[in-house]
Each structure stands twice: as C-alpha cells, then as structure tokens.
Design a protein around this motif. Sequence first.
Motif, PDB file in Angstrom:
ATOM      1  N   PRO A  64       0.815  -1.234   0.000  1.00 13.16           N
ATOM      2  CA  PRO A  64       0.000   0.000   0.000  1.00 13.16           C
ATOM      3  C   PRO A  64       0.840   1.272   0.000  1.00 13.16           C
ATOM      4  O   PRO A  64       0.381   2.328  -0.456  1.00 13.16           O
ATOM      5  CB  PRO A  64      -0.823  -0.112   1.296  1.00 13.16           C
ATOM      6  N   VAL A  65       2.057   1.185   0.492  1.00  6.19           N
ATOM      7  CA  VAL A  65       2.931   2.357   0.561  1.00  6.19           C
ATOM      8  C   VAL A  65       3.366   2.785  -0.831  1.00  6.19           C
ATOM      9  O   VAL A  65       3.594   3.974  -1.092  1.00  6.19           O
ATOM     10  CB  VAL A  65       4.149   2.054   1.455  1.00  6.19           C
ATOM     11  N   ILE A  66       3.476   1.820  -1.743  1.00 10.24           N
ATOM     12  CA  ILE A  66       3.934   2.137  -3.093  1.00 10.24           C
ATOM     13  C   ILE A  66       2.985   3.116  -3.772  1.00 10.24           C
ATOM     14  O   ILE A  66       3.410   4.046  -4.463  1.00 10.24           O
ATOM     15  CB  ILE A  66       4.071   0.843  -3.915  1.00 10.24           C
ATOM     16  N   ALA A  67       1.689   2.911  -3.575  1.00 12.59           N
ATOM     17  CA  ALA A  67       0.712   3.840  -4.157  1.00 12.59           C
ATOM     18  C   ALA A  67       0.866   5.241  -3.578  1.00 12.59           C
ATOM     19  O   ALA A  67       0.722   6.245  -4.290  1.00 12.59           O
ATOM     20  CB  ALA A  67      -0.699   3.325  -3.913  1.00 12.59           C
ATOM     21  N   MET A  68       1.185   5.339  -2.282  1.00 10.75           N
ATOM     22  CA  MET A  68       1.390   6.645  -1.662  1.00 10.75           C
ATOM     23  C   MET A  68       2.613   7.345  -2.244  1.00 10.75           C
ATOM     24  O   MET A  68       2.622   8.557  -2.412  1.00 10.75           O
ATOM     25  CB  MET A  68       1.546   6.482  -0.152  1.00 10.75           C
ATOM     26  N   ILE A  69       3.643   6.567  -2.561  1.00 15.49           N
ATOM     27  CA  ILE A  69       4.838   7.157  -3.173  1.00 15.49           C
ATOM     28  C   ILE A  69       4.489   7.760  -4.530  1.00 15.49           C
ATOM     29  O   ILE A  69       4.960   8.849  -4.885  1.00 15.49           O
ATOM     30  CB  ILE A  69       5.941   6.095  -3.316  1.00 15.49           C
ATOM     31  N   GLY A  70       3.649   7.064  -5.296  1.00 12.47           N
ATOM     32  CA  GLY A  70       3.235   7.600  -6.586  1.00 12.47           C
ATOM     33  C   GLY A  70       2.515   8.926  -6.460  1.00 12.47           C
ATOM     34  O   GLY A  70       2.728   9.847  -7.259  1.00 12.47           O
ATOM     35  N   ILE A  71       1.673   9.051  -5.446  1.00 15.17           N
ATOM     36  CA  ILE A  71       0.976  10.326  -5.217  1.00 15.17           C
ATOM     37  C   ILE A  71       1.963  11.408  -4.798  1.00 15.17           C
ATOM     38  O   ILE A  71       1.886  12.560  -5.240  1.00 15.17           O
ATOM     39  CB  ILE A  71      -0.116  10.138  -4.149  1.00 15.17           C
ATOM     40  N   ASP A  72       2.915  11.043  -3.931  1.00 19.89           N
ATOM     41  CA  ASP A  72       3.906  12.022  -3.468  1.00 19.89           C
ATOM     42  C   ASP A  72       4.761  12.549  -4.613  1.00 19.89           C
ATOM     43  O   ASP A  72       5.176  13.714  -4.604  1.00 19.89           O
ATOM     44  CB  ASP A  72       4.801  11.389  -2.401  1.00 19.89           C
ATOM     45  N   ILE A  73       5.047  11.694  -5.580  1.00 21.52           N
ATOM     46  CA  ILE A  73       5.837  12.142  -6.726  1.00 21.52           C
ATOM     47  C   ILE A  73       5.143  13.309  -7.421  1.00 21.52           C
ATOM     48  O   ILE A  73       5.766  14.322  -7.754  1.00 21.52           O
ATOM     49  CB  ILE A  73       6.060  10.972  -7.709  1.00 21.52           C
ATOM     50  N   GLY A  74       3.847  13.182  -7.618  1.00 22.68           N
ATOM     51  CA  GLY A  74       3.106  14.269  -8.250  1.00 22.68           C
ATOM     52  C   GLY A  74       3.071  15.523  -7.406  1.00 22.68           C
ATOM     53  O   GLY A  74       3.202  16.636  -7.915  1.00 22.68           O
ATOM     54  N   ILE A  75       2.897  15.352  -6.086  1.00 27.18           N
ATOM     55  CA  ILE A  75       2.856  16.512  -5.195  1.00 27.18           C
ATOM     56  C   ILE A  75       4.183  17.261  -5.218  1.00 27.18           C
ATOM     57  O   ILE A  75       4.227  18.491  -5.326  1.00 27.18           O
ATOM     58  CB  ILE A  75       2.512  16.071  -3.769  1.00 27.18           C
ATOM     59  N   PHE A  76       5.278  16.524  -5.129  1.00 28.64           N
ATOM     60  CA  PHE A  76       6.589  17.173  -5.106  1.00 28.64           C
ATOM     61  C   PHE A  76       6.944  17.762  -6.463  1.00 28.64           C
ATOM     62  O   PHE A  76       7.617  18.793  -6.540  1.00 28.64           O
ATOM     63  CB  PHE A  76       7.665  16.178  -4.673  1.00 28.64           C
ATOM     64  N   MET A  77       6.510  17.111  -7.543  1.00 24.91           N
ATOM     65  CA  MET A  77       6.790  17.649  -8.865  1.00 24.91           C
ATOM     66  C   MET A  77       6.021  18.942  -9.108  1.00 24.91           C
ATOM     67  O   MET A  77       6.438  19.787  -9.896  1.00 24.91           O
ATOM     68  CB  MET A  77       6.428  16.622  -9.941  1.00 24.91           C
ATOM     69  N   GLY A  78       4.886  19.094  -8.432  1.00 23.76           N
ATOM     70  CA  GLY A  78       4.145  20.343  -8.531  1.00 23.76           C
ATOM     71  C   GLY A  78       4.789  21.472  -7.754  1.00 23.76           C
ATOM     72  O   GLY A  78       4.416  22.626  -7.912  1.00 23.76           O
ATOM     73  N   GLY A  79       5.755  21.119  -6.921  1.00 22.14           N
ATOM     74  CA  GLY A  79       6.455  22.135  -6.148  1.00 22.14           C
ATOM     75  C   GLY A  79       5.883  22.307  -4.760  1.00 22.14           C
ATOM     76  O   GLY A  79       4.669  22.307  -4.572  1.00 22.14           O
ATOM     77  N   ILE A  80       6.748  22.409  -3.777  1.00 21.64           N
ATOM     78  CA  ILE A  80       6.356  22.679  -2.402  1.00 21.64           C
ATOM     79  C   ILE A  80       6.717  24.132  -2.126  1.00 21.64           C
ATOM     80  O   ILE A  80       7.853  24.457  -1.791  1.00 21.64           O
ATOM     81  CB  ILE A  80       7.064  21.729  -1.420  1.00 21.64           C
ATOM     82  N   VAL A  81       5.734  24.998  -2.283  1.00 22.11           N
ATOM     83  CA  VAL A  81       5.990  26.443  -2.289  1.00 22.11           C
ATOM     84  C   VAL A  81       6.573  26.916  -0.971  1.00 22.11           C
ATOM     85  O   VAL A  81       7.579  27.642  -0.946  1.00 22.11           O
ATOM     86  CB  VAL A  81       4.687  27.208  -2.605  1.00 22.11           C
ATOM     87  N   VAL A  82       5.969  26.507   0.157  1.00 27.80           N
ATOM     88  CA  VAL A  82       6.398  27.015   1.463  1.00 27.80           C
ATOM     89  C   VAL A  82       7.823  26.589   1.771  1.00 27.80           C
ATOM     90  O   VAL A  82       8.672  27.404   2.154  1.00 27.80           O
ATOM     91  CB  VAL A  82       5.435  26.537   2.565  1.00 27.80           C
ATOM     92  N   VAL A  83       8.108  25.312   1.613  1.00 23.59           N
ATOM     93  CA  VAL A  83       9.454  24.794   1.931  1.00 23.59           C
ATOM     94  C   VAL A  83      10.491  25.407   1.004  1.00 23.59           C
ATOM     95  O   VAL A  83      11.587  25.782   1.446  1.00 23.59           O
ATOM     96  CB  VAL A  83       9.463  23.259   1.835  1.00 23.59           C
TER      97      VAL A  83
END
Length: 306
Positions: A230-249
């Motif tokens: 189940p963690v693998i699917a979460m990694i796939g979602i995180d890839i998209g989130i990080f590729m969109g940029g983490i503005v605050v950090v």
Amino acid sequence: MAAHLLRRLLQSLLILLGVSFITFVLLYVLPADPVRQIAGRSATAQTVENIRRELGLDQPFVVQYARYLFGMVQGDLGRSYLQKTEVAELIASRLPATLLLMLGAIACELAIGLTMGIFAALRRGTALDHSLMMMSFVTVSAPQFVVGLLLLYVFAVKLGWFPIGGYGTFAHLVLPSLTLGILGSGWYSRMMRSSMLDVLRADFIRTARAKGLGRARVVLAHALPNAILPVIAMIGIDIGIFMGGIVVVESVFGWPGIGQLAWQAIQRVDIPIIMGVTLVSACAIVLGNLLADLIAPLIDPRIRLK
C-alpha cells in the motif's frame, strides 16, 4: 499486461485532458487581468487592447483552448507573458532542483515513516505504539514553515551544521528534505502500521514462525515485502505533489524549484506558466501511479493473477 497498460495510458490521457480543461476554465474566469499586469497601470486603453489582441486573449474561450491544446500536443506550453521565455524552458531549468528535492524528501519520508510504522506494529498496544502514533499525528498536523524554520534555527543558526539556504551541494539538500520527510512520515507510519498488523496475522507468518525462523527474518523477509504494497501507491501520489512544487518549503530554504516558479506566476497572473506547472504536476501524478501499478507485481507476483 499489454492491454492493461494500454487501458491505463488511455485513462491517463483523459485525465490530463480534463485537468487542462478545468485549469484553463478557472484561469479564463479569473477576475485578475493578465494584460493589465503586462501593460502596467499607466497604459492607455489602446495599448491594453493591442496587447490583448497580440496575445490572442480577445478570442473566444473555445478558440483559445483549442489553440493551447494544439500547441501542447506539439510540446509547446506557450510563452511566459512577463519573462518572454518559453514555458517549457523555464520548467526544464527548475526540474533538476525539484527532482533532487523530491528524491531526498521521499527517502526521508520512507526512512522515518516505515521505521515508526514497523516498530508501532511490533509493539501494538504498548506505550511505544501510542507515542509513535501520537508523534505521527503531530508531524502530519504541523505547518511546513514552522518545521522548516525550527530546523533552520537549530541546525543552521545554532549548531552551524548546514547552510541557511540555497542550492548546489548535499548540505543544502538535507534540511529541506528532512522538513518534508518529517511532515510526510506520519502518513507512511500509519499506513505501514495498519498494513503490517494485517500481515502479521496472516497464516504464512504463523507458518514461518512455526518453522523456527528468527523474528528479524520473519519481519524483514516475509512480512515487510507484503506490508509495503500500500505504501507504493502513496509514493506515486507524493511524486506528483513534489513535482508540482512545495511552495512554502522552497521559499523558506531558498530552493529554486518549480514551486517558486508557480508562486511567482500566480502573483503576476502569468497564465502560461500556471498552466505548464499544473500539467507537469498532473503528468507526474499519473506517471507515479502508473509506475506503482507496474512495480507492485514485481514485489508480489500474486497481484498479476488478479
């Protein structure tokens, strides 16, 4: 397998088409006028109208969207209104920093989150379990800028172990990656704990223990490969989130990624950049989930039968 992959690719194309349409509609009805941002406050009405006509913003919505789709199919994401540069070039220049931060953040998330989840599952119902789950709740709820500034104050200002900000060396990567890793580890720890508890109750784990295998081998060789699916699917979602940029950090640490580019474009109503970053993020999420679907059968061949 080939039919499944083809079906997923067609679904991905439809998702990207939907994302582009929704984003374009939202930007089209936006109250802010990008032409006014370009022309300036002192521009005359004639100047504003000339710029609007030159950019094609005087055309109907259908014409503008069809023209954007035609260019996107050819790999043309448009040209920045204010920077006068191709959007694809601007995004490409920020991709190395974004990819580097993404890899560092995911590595920290997995290292912290999986460790917490495994120990919590192995010590279910104990004080350690309750403490780790409470810690995961705190990390998920903590604001990004608070964690980032706290790490900067302790490890950069007080101890002087890492630079305050910037980009270019491994030392610059540690604190922003650790910030994102701490914030995201709570999700992984909870998912890992729940999955590990289910696996530890399975019959094949009882069989492995009955054969006299050591606890470490049972957990690492038998339970972990099954619990991590189940963690693998979460990694796939995180890839998209990080590729969109983490503005605050990225802002706290002065990291020159896509997040900063998107934030600057939003402030200036630079629509081509906003569209480009949104589509890149959507592509990353789709590809991340597709890779998760392809990797999962390699870890557990039984998934292929389903």
